[in-house]
Design an enzyme around this catalytic site. Structure first.
Site, PDB file in Angstrom:
ATOM      1  N   CYS A  46       6.624  -0.020   7.085  1.00 54.35           N
ATOM      2  CA  CYS A  46       6.265   1.184   6.385  1.00 54.35           C
ATOM      3  C   CYS A  46       7.334   1.640   5.490  1.00 54.35           C
ATOM      4  O   CYS A  46       8.509   1.723   5.774  1.00 54.35           O
ATOM      5  CB  CYS A  46       5.826   2.361   7.152  1.00 54.35           C
ATOM      6  SG  CYS A  46       5.344   3.843   6.457  1.00 54.35           S
ATOM      7  N   LEU A  47       7.001   1.867   4.185  1.00 50.93           N
ATOM      8  CA  LEU A  47       8.015   2.582   3.088  1.00 50.93           C
ATOM      9  C   LEU A  47       8.720   3.631   3.584  1.00 50.93           C
ATOM     10  O   LEU A  47       9.731   4.221   3.194  1.00 50.93           O
ATOM     11  CB  LEU A  47       7.416   2.552   1.728  1.00 50.93           C
ATOM     12  CG  LEU A  47       7.163   1.237   1.188  1.00 50.93           C
ATOM     13  CD1 LEU A  47       6.152   1.792  -0.230  1.00 50.93           C
ATOM     14  CD2 LEU A  47       8.157   0.499   0.862  1.00 50.93           C
ATOM     15  N   GLY A  77       0.713  -1.163  -0.316  1.00 51.58           N
ATOM     16  CA  GLY A  77      -0.172  -0.083  -0.191  1.00 51.58           C
ATOM     17  C   GLY A  77       0.742   1.241   0.116  1.00 51.58           C
ATOM     18  O   GLY A  77       2.025   1.141   0.269  1.00 51.58           O
ATOM     19  N   HIS A  95      -3.615   1.223   8.359  1.00 51.64           N
ATOM     20  CA  HIS A  95      -2.383   1.498   8.415  1.00 51.64           C
ATOM     21  C   HIS A  95      -1.996   2.709   7.231  1.00 51.64           C
ATOM     22  O   HIS A  95      -1.619   3.940   7.375  1.00 51.64           O
ATOM     23  CB  HIS A  95      -1.062   0.609   7.879  1.00 51.64           C
ATOM     24  CG  HIS A  95       0.352   1.079   7.826  1.00 51.64           C
ATOM     25  ND1 HIS A  95       1.124   0.705   8.480  1.00 51.64           N
ATOM     26  CD2 HIS A  95       0.848   1.806   6.749  1.00 51.64           C
ATOM     27  CE1 HIS A  95       2.459   1.280   8.172  1.00 51.64           C
ATOM     28  NE2 HIS A  95       2.066   1.855   7.298  1.00 51.64           N
ATOM     29  N   GLU A  96      -2.646   2.631   5.995  1.00 46.03           N
ATOM     30  CA  GLU A  96      -2.714   3.564   4.940  1.00 46.03           C
ATOM     31  C   GLU A  96      -3.690   4.661   5.230  1.00 46.03           C
ATOM     32  O   GLU A  96      -3.016   6.073   4.814  1.00 46.03           O
ATOM     33  CB  GLU A  96      -2.962   2.775   3.654  1.00 46.03           C
ATOM     34  CG  GLU A  96      -2.068   1.829   3.105  1.00 46.03           C
ATOM     35  CD  GLU A  96      -0.689   2.268   3.074  1.00 46.03           C
ATOM     36  OE1 GLU A  96      -0.386   3.328   2.828  1.00 46.03           O
ATOM     37  OE2 GLU A  96       0.120   1.258   3.219  1.00 46.03           O
ATOM     38  N   GLN A 106       3.034  10.096   1.173  1.00 45.65           N
ATOM     39  CA  GLN A 106       4.305   9.371   1.252  1.00 45.65           C
ATOM     40  C   GLN A 106       4.835   9.881  -0.070  1.00 45.65           C
ATOM     41  O   GLN A 106       6.204   9.665   0.165  1.00 45.65           O
ATOM     42  CB  GLN A 106       4.126   7.902   1.448  1.00 45.65           C
ATOM     43  CG  GLN A 106       3.583   7.398   2.860  1.00 45.65           C
ATOM     44  CD  GLN A 106       3.333   5.801   2.774  1.00 45.65           C
ATOM     45  OE1 GLN A 106       2.560   5.220   2.224  1.00 45.65           O
ATOM     46  NE2 GLN A 106       4.652   5.252   3.286  1.00 45.65           N
ATOM     47  N   HIS A 125      -1.820   7.444   7.449  1.00 46.33           N
ATOM     48  CA  HIS A 125      -0.852   8.317   6.932  1.00 46.33           C
ATOM     49  C   HIS A 125      -1.663   9.584   6.315  1.00 46.33           C
ATOM     50  O   HIS A 125      -1.035  10.892   6.343  1.00 46.33           O
ATOM     51  CB  HIS A 125      -0.279   7.818   5.527  1.00 46.33           C
ATOM     52  CG  HIS A 125       0.827   6.887   5.730  1.00 46.33           C
ATOM     53  ND1 HIS A 125       1.892   7.172   6.426  1.00 46.33           N
ATOM     54  CD2 HIS A 125       0.885   5.603   5.466  1.00 46.33           C
ATOM     55  CE1 HIS A 125       2.924   6.278   6.303  1.00 46.33           C
ATOM     56  NE2 HIS A 125       2.087   5.021   6.019  1.00 46.33           N
TER      57      HIS A 125
END
Ligand code: NI
Length: 177
Positions: free
Chosen positions: A94-95, A49, A136-137, A54, A140
């Site tokens: 997480c990226l 995701g 999670h997404e 991000q 953000h």
């Protein structure tokens, strides 16, 4: 299409509340291109995701693809309603926080309302791992990172996580994002 750079923890854009996408944006070819770029960037960086903030775009858009056989799912202006009281623990990554994992409690089941990338309303329920990734997404979009919610002693670098296992053991589901 373009591969977009991913903001890392410490970049202020990750802490902003992202702006709602207005209805007229859906017809904008630039917005559709952005959705393609967001998805391409998610693939390039091996994410399940990716949220627009991000990639330095403070708008309420996320893309999620739990399985490479699935079509990518775009959620625009998503709203999450927990179903029931149950929560579950699971390890996340997480990226924007590269090469780390941490244990986070999330709602086990959620109802999600959003628009798709074309502005069409979508409503669905997600459970377990899928519910975790959506939460999670969507965090953000509110400037929240999983490390804010993680149990501090569970945080581990990926190499050590793989070598020694999760620092805090959990029953049930577990995975990586
Ligand atoms: Ni993330």
């Amino acid at each position: 299409m373009a591969i977009l750079q991913v903001a890392r923890m410490g970049n202020p854009i990750l802490r902003e509340a992202a702006a709602p996408v207005p209805p007229e944006r859906f017809a904008d070819p630039g917005f559709q291109r952005f959705c393609d770029d967001l998805y391409e960037s998610m693939l390039e960086h091996d994410g399940l995701g990716l949220a627009a903030p991000q990639v330095f775009c403070s708008e309420r858009v996320v893309v999620i693809q739990l399985d490479s056989d699935d079509e990518p799912m775009f959620l625009v202006n998503p709203v999450i309603h927990p179903i029931g009281e149950e929560s579950a623990l699971g390890y996340e990554g997480c990226l924007s926080v590269p090469d780390m994992r941490g244990l986070v409690a999330r709602h086990s089941a959620i109802r999600v309302s959003a628009a798709d990338r074309h502005g069409k309303s979508i409503l669905f329920e997600a459970h377990g791992w899928a519910a975790r990734v959506v939460q999670h997404e969507c965090d953000h979009l509110d400037g929240v990172l999983y490390v804010d919610r993680a149990e501090p002693k569970s945080l581990a670098f990926l190499k050590e996580y793989r070598r020694y296992g999760p620092p805090v053991a959990i029953e049930g589901e577990e995975g990586e994002e």
